[in-house]
Design an enzyme around this catalytic site. Structure first.
Site, PDB file in Angstrom:
ATOM      1  N   GLY A   1       0.833  -1.083   0.077  1.00  0.00           N
ATOM      2  CA  GLY A   1       0.037  -0.044  -0.093  1.00  0.00           C
ATOM      3  C   GLY A   1       0.961   1.134   0.013  1.00  0.00           C
TER       4      GLY A   1
ATOM      5  N   ASP B   1       7.238  -2.470 -10.393  1.00  0.00           N
ATOM      6  CA  ASP B   1       7.860  -1.443 -11.454  1.00  0.00           C
ATOM      7  C   ASP B   1       9.225  -2.235 -11.858  1.00  0.00           C
ATOM      8  OD1 ASP B   1       6.721   0.847 -10.093  1.00  0.00           O
ATOM      9  OD2 ASP B   1       7.911   0.212  -8.281  1.00  0.00           O
TER      10      ASP B   1
ATOM     11  N   ARG C   1       7.348  -4.071 -14.873  1.00  0.00           N
ATOM     12  CA  ARG C   1       7.212  -3.199 -15.852  1.00  0.00           C
ATOM     13  C   ARG C   1       8.396  -2.871 -17.019  1.00  0.00           C
ATOM     14  NH1 ARG C   1       3.040   0.525 -11.991  1.00  0.00           N
ATOM     15  NH2 ARG C   1       1.317  -0.508 -12.459  1.00  0.00           N
TER      16      ARG C   1
ATOM     17  N   HIS D   1       9.035   3.765  -4.612  1.00  0.00           N
ATOM     18  CA  HIS D   1       7.852   3.389  -5.438  1.00  0.00           C
ATOM     19  C   HIS D   1       7.047   4.698  -5.834  1.00  0.00           C
ATOM     20  CE1 HIS D   1       4.888   1.087  -7.292  1.00  0.00           C
ATOM     21  NE2 HIS D   1       3.898   1.222  -6.251  1.00  0.00           N
TER      22      HIS D   1
END
Length: 228
Positions: free
Chosen positions: A26, A55, A58, A83
């Site tokens: 979160g 990340d 991705r 992040h």
């Protein structure tokens, strides 16, 4: 996987096994992990981590698509720092397997402007782009990344491979101590180690410092409203 407030750290401190591994997803994930650990002092702080694997995934997918290779044929992409939109996706040390040969990603792509521009901003802003498109945050991709993260902790990293995780900074690479910073990590027997001595150029230094500064600001803001 927690959206952390102090009571959750306290609950872990009182009821969890001291060997528990805590992955915080979160947002703001890095600082939430820091605060969770603060309120669970009986649990080793090395057992807390923040997820930047989403990340990393991705970034790997972008590189694989650009090169026309499977995602699993790209390794050692690094996510430095937070992040957030200041994170630094770094492929200076990444390698792709092309026609059976390992080739540095920079040599394979041969597009410095892309790797220092569009590639970075796309990864940094991907979460926002998903929310704009779906009106919801990422779901399956985040769940997959959480599974990847925990699999790496439980099974370790293969020789020659490292992964990205937000962990307590020990000042490696001149990063600020006292924050949860994403580094390249190797894992063995459920214990993580920061990969040392990777060369850092001036471009990377600037990006790493910017995301470190944001983490310090987040930490100070969070601690200011927490009460012991």
């Amino acid at each position: 996987m927690l959206n952390v407030r102090p009571p959750k750290g306290q609950a872990l401190d009182q009821h969890a096994k001291k060997s528990v591994r805590v992955l915080v997803v979160g947002n703001p994930a890095n600082t939430n992990a820091l605060i969770c650990a603060k309120y669970a002092p009986s649990i080793p702080r090395e057992n807390f981590s923040a997820m930047t694997r989403l990340d990393q995934n991705r970034a790997q997918a972008q590189i694989a698509s650009r090169l026309g290779v499977p995602v699993n044929d790209v390794k050692n992409v690094i996510i430095w720092g937070n992040h957030s939109s200041t994170q630094f996706p770094d492929v200076r040390h990444a390698v792709a397997t092309i026609n059976g040969q390992e080739v540095p990603v920079y040599d394979a792509i041969k597009d410095d402007a892309f790797l220092k521009g569009e590639f970075i901003t796309t990864v940094q802003k991907r979460g926002g782009a998903v929310i704009a498109a779906r009106k919801l945050s990422s779901a399956m991709s985040a769940a997959k990344a959480a599974c990847d993260h925990m699999k790496s902790i439980w099974q370790g990293t293969a020789d020659g491979h490292f992964v990205s995780m937000g962990v307590f900074s020990d000042g490696s690479y001149n990063t600020p101590e006292g924050v949860m910073y994403s580094f390249p990590i190797t894992i063995k027997d459920k214990a993580w180690t920061i990969v040392k001595d990777l060369p850092i150029d001036d471009f990377a230094r600037e990006k790493m410092d910017a995301t470190g500064k944001e983490l310090c600001e987040e930490r100070d803001d969070a601690l200011a409203v927490c009460q012991d």
